[in-house]
Design a protein around this motif. Structure first.
Motif, mmCIF file in Angstrom:
data_model
loop_
_atom_site.group_PDB
_atom_site.id
_atom_site.type_symbol
_atom_site.label_atom_id
_atom_site.label_comp_id
_atom_site.label_asym_id
_atom_site.label_seq_id
_atom_site.Cartn_x
_atom_site.Cartn_y
_atom_site.Cartn_z
ATOM 1 N N GLY A 3 0.783 -1.292 -0.103
ATOM 2 C CA GLY A 3 0.167 0.205 -0.085
ATOM 3 C C GLY A 3 0.812 1.403 0.046
ATOM 4 O O GLY A 3 0.514 2.211 -0.756
ATOM 5 N N SER A 4 1.753 1.194 0.884
ATOM 6 C CA SER A 4 2.962 2.426 0.624
ATOM 7 C C SER A 4 3.511 2.858 -0.565
ATOM 8 O O SER A 4 3.991 3.963 -0.683
ATOM 9 N N GLU A 5 3.508 1.731 -1.357
ATOM 10 C CA GLU A 5 4.023 1.906 -2.640
ATOM 11 C C GLU A 5 3.197 2.386 -3.722
ATOM 12 O O GLU A 5 3.597 2.593 -4.813
ATOM 13 N N LEU A 6 1.814 2.432 -3.465
ATOM 14 C CA LEU A 6 1.100 2.829 -4.305
ATOM 15 C C LEU A 6 0.915 4.355 -4.631
ATOM 16 O O LEU A 6 1.195 5.311 -3.685
ATOM 17 N N ARG A 7 0.834 4.802 -6.162
ATOM 18 C CA ARG A 7 0.698 6.318 -6.311
ATOM 19 C C ARG A 7 -0.483 6.455 -6.217
ATOM 20 O O ARG A 7 -1.640 5.907 -5.802
ATOM 21 N N PRO A 8 -0.740 7.949 -5.852
ATOM 22 C CA PRO A 8 -1.870 8.359 -5.531
ATOM 23 C C PRO A 8 -3.125 8.142 -6.158
ATOM 24 O O PRO A 8 -4.276 7.593 -5.713
ATOM 25 N N VAL A 9 -2.984 7.876 -7.489
ATOM 26 C CA VAL A 9 -3.983 7.489 -8.371
ATOM 27 C C VAL A 9 -4.473 6.077 -8.367
ATOM 28 O O VAL A 9 -5.662 5.889 -8.264
ATOM 29 N N HIS A 10 -3.596 5.371 -7.869
ATOM 30 C CA HIS A 10 -3.709 3.866 -7.513
ATOM 31 C C HIS A 10 -4.460 3.605 -6.143
ATOM 32 O O HIS A 10 -5.357 2.668 -5.813
ATOM 33 N N ARG A 11 -3.960 4.570 -5.027
ATOM 34 C CA ARG A 11 -4.640 4.431 -3.719
ATOM 35 C C ARG A 11 -6.227 4.935 -4.071
ATOM 36 O O ARG A 11 -7.052 4.398 -3.465
ATOM 37 N N LEU A 12 -6.462 5.981 -5.066
ATOM 38 C CA LEU A 12 -7.845 6.427 -5.314
ATOM 39 C C LEU A 12 -8.634 5.235 -5.893
ATOM 40 O O LEU A 12 -9.675 4.886 -5.415
ATOM 41 N N LEU A 13 -7.910 4.598 -6.951
ATOM 42 C CA LEU A 13 -8.673 3.474 -7.413
ATOM 43 C C LEU A 13 -9.130 2.498 -6.429
ATOM 44 O O LEU A 13 -10.130 1.785 -6.050
ATOM 45 N N ARG A 14 -7.897 1.972 -5.393
ATOM 46 C CA ARG A 14 -8.283 1.177 -4.606
ATOM 47 C C ARG A 14 -9.457 1.376 -3.554
ATOM 48 O O ARG A 14 -10.173 0.747 -3.193
ATOM 49 N N TYR A 15 -9.436 2.711 -3.225
ATOM 50 C CA TYR A 15 -10.519 3.244 -2.163
ATOM 51 C C TYR A 15 -11.972 3.154 -2.953
ATOM 52 O O TYR A 15 -12.813 2.761 -2.253
ATOM 53 N N GLY A 16 -11.876 3.512 -4.126
ATOM 54 C CA GLY A 16 -13.123 3.363 -5.074
ATOM 55 C C GLY A 16 -13.736 2.160 -5.099
ATOM 56 O O GLY A 16 -14.771 1.866 -5.052
ATOM 57 N N PHE A 17 -12.703 0.829 -5.299
ATOM 58 C CA PHE A 17 -13.216 -0.339 -5.243
ATOM 59 C C PHE A 17 -13.564 -1.031 -4.004
ATOM 60 O O PHE A 17 -14.683 -1.575 -3.805
ATOM 61 N N HIS A 18 -13.043 -0.468 -2.852
ATOM 62 C CA HIS A 18 -13.578 -0.891 -1.483
ATOM 63 C C HIS A 18 -14.901 -0.359 -1.433
ATOM 64 O O HIS A 18 -15.778 -1.059 -0.778
ATOM 65 N N LEU A 19 -15.282 0.844 -1.874
ATOM 66 C CA LEU A 19 -16.598 1.511 -1.905
ATOM 67 C C LEU A 19 -17.413 0.643 -2.575
ATOM 68 O O LEU A 19 -18.881 0.428 -1.946
ATOM 69 N N LEU A 20 -17.062 0.341 -3.986
ATOM 70 C CA LEU A 20 -17.989 -0.528 -4.623
ATOM 71 C C LEU A 20 -18.347 -1.824 -4.044
ATOM 72 O O LEU A 20 -19.421 -2.330 -4.285
ATOM 73 N N PHE A 21 -17.404 -2.579 -3.748
ATOM 74 C CA PHE A 21 -17.643 -3.706 -2.942
ATOM 75 C C PHE A 21 -18.518 -3.801 -1.882
ATOM 76 O O PHE A 21 -19.253 -4.782 -1.668
ATOM 77 N N GLY A 22 -17.904 -2.769 -1.082
ATOM 78 C CA GLY A 22 -19.183 -2.625 0.233
ATOM 79 C C GLY A 22 -20.498 -2.365 -0.083
ATOM 80 O O GLY A 22 -21.456 -2.833 0.471
#
Length: 228
Positions: A3-22
């Protein structure tokens, strides 16, 4: 990818998918119920794979609890969906990466049947989950899951977290099969409109239409009665 190696856009992508899955769980299921404790620290979670929802259930619960985790995914699936590389996944073709995740204290979700199977008895287990737990020196936890349509409009998901077992193929298969049989027996014998006994609601979902309408029943009764 850590996670710490992710670029901001990829962290945003991950966050978006977390919201989608939930959101998918909350809108597609009546709820998610659990029995047993989610272990602390690094462990291999070995679950049956008999429902489309399986890939969402544990990741959403782990994410909501703040637990770092990885999901082992087949290499063909990662090639099919390259964005999986920016989620909490690890390729089944890269066991060393999975071991590094366990070494960092993360939980690793594995579906040892290796493929999505029809609901029913546990299928033959591949050796990866046992090998990873033994090699990393972490607990191997059987997790039985069922997503069932019972007495309500939307399906219900149930998860049973078993006690950790020694990393031996026969022990994992026996423990996971017994937990799954126990869960199926409860589904078969319990009242259809009530949650299974001994389970706690971990994630609420959608209520049935008749449940949503019940709150208006008394008011409608008074309205109709008053107009007679």
């Amino acid at each position: 990818m850590v996670g710490s190696e992710l670029r901001p856009v990829h962290r945003l992508l991950r966050y978006g998918f977390h919201l989608l899955f939930g959101r998918s769980l909350r809108r597609g299921l009546r709820g998610v119920w659990t029995r047993g404790a989610l272990p602390e620290g690094a462990c291999v979670l070995a679950s049956n794979h008999h429902s489309w929802w399986d890939s969402y259930l544990l990741p959403v619960l782990l994410s909501r609890s703040g637990r770092p985790f990885r999901v082992m995914v087949g290499e063909p699936r990662i090639r099919e969906f390259p964005f999986f590389g920016y989620l909490e996944t690890v390729s089944a073709a890269r066991p060393r990466e999975a071991l590094r995740a366990l070494g960092r204290g993360e939980a690793l979700l594995v579906f040892p049947e290796g493929e999505l199977r029809p609901p029913g008895p546990l299928g033959a287990l591949r050796p990866g989950a046992v090998w990873l737990a033994r090699r990393a020196g972490v607990g191997l936890v059987p997790v039985a899951s069922r997503v069932v349509l019972r007495g309500h409009e939307f399906p219900e998901a149930y998860l049973v977290f078993g006690e950790p077992v020694e990393p031996e193929p026969g022990l994992l298969g026996r423990a996971l099969g017994e937990a799954l049989g126990f869960l199926d027996e409860l589904v078969r014998t319990s009242p259809a409109e009530a949650p299974l006994p001994g389970f706690s609601l971990a994630l609420p979902g959608r209520r049935s239409t008749h449940e949503r309408m019940a709150r208006w029943g008394a008011w409608l009764g008074r309205l109709v009665g008053g107009g007679g």
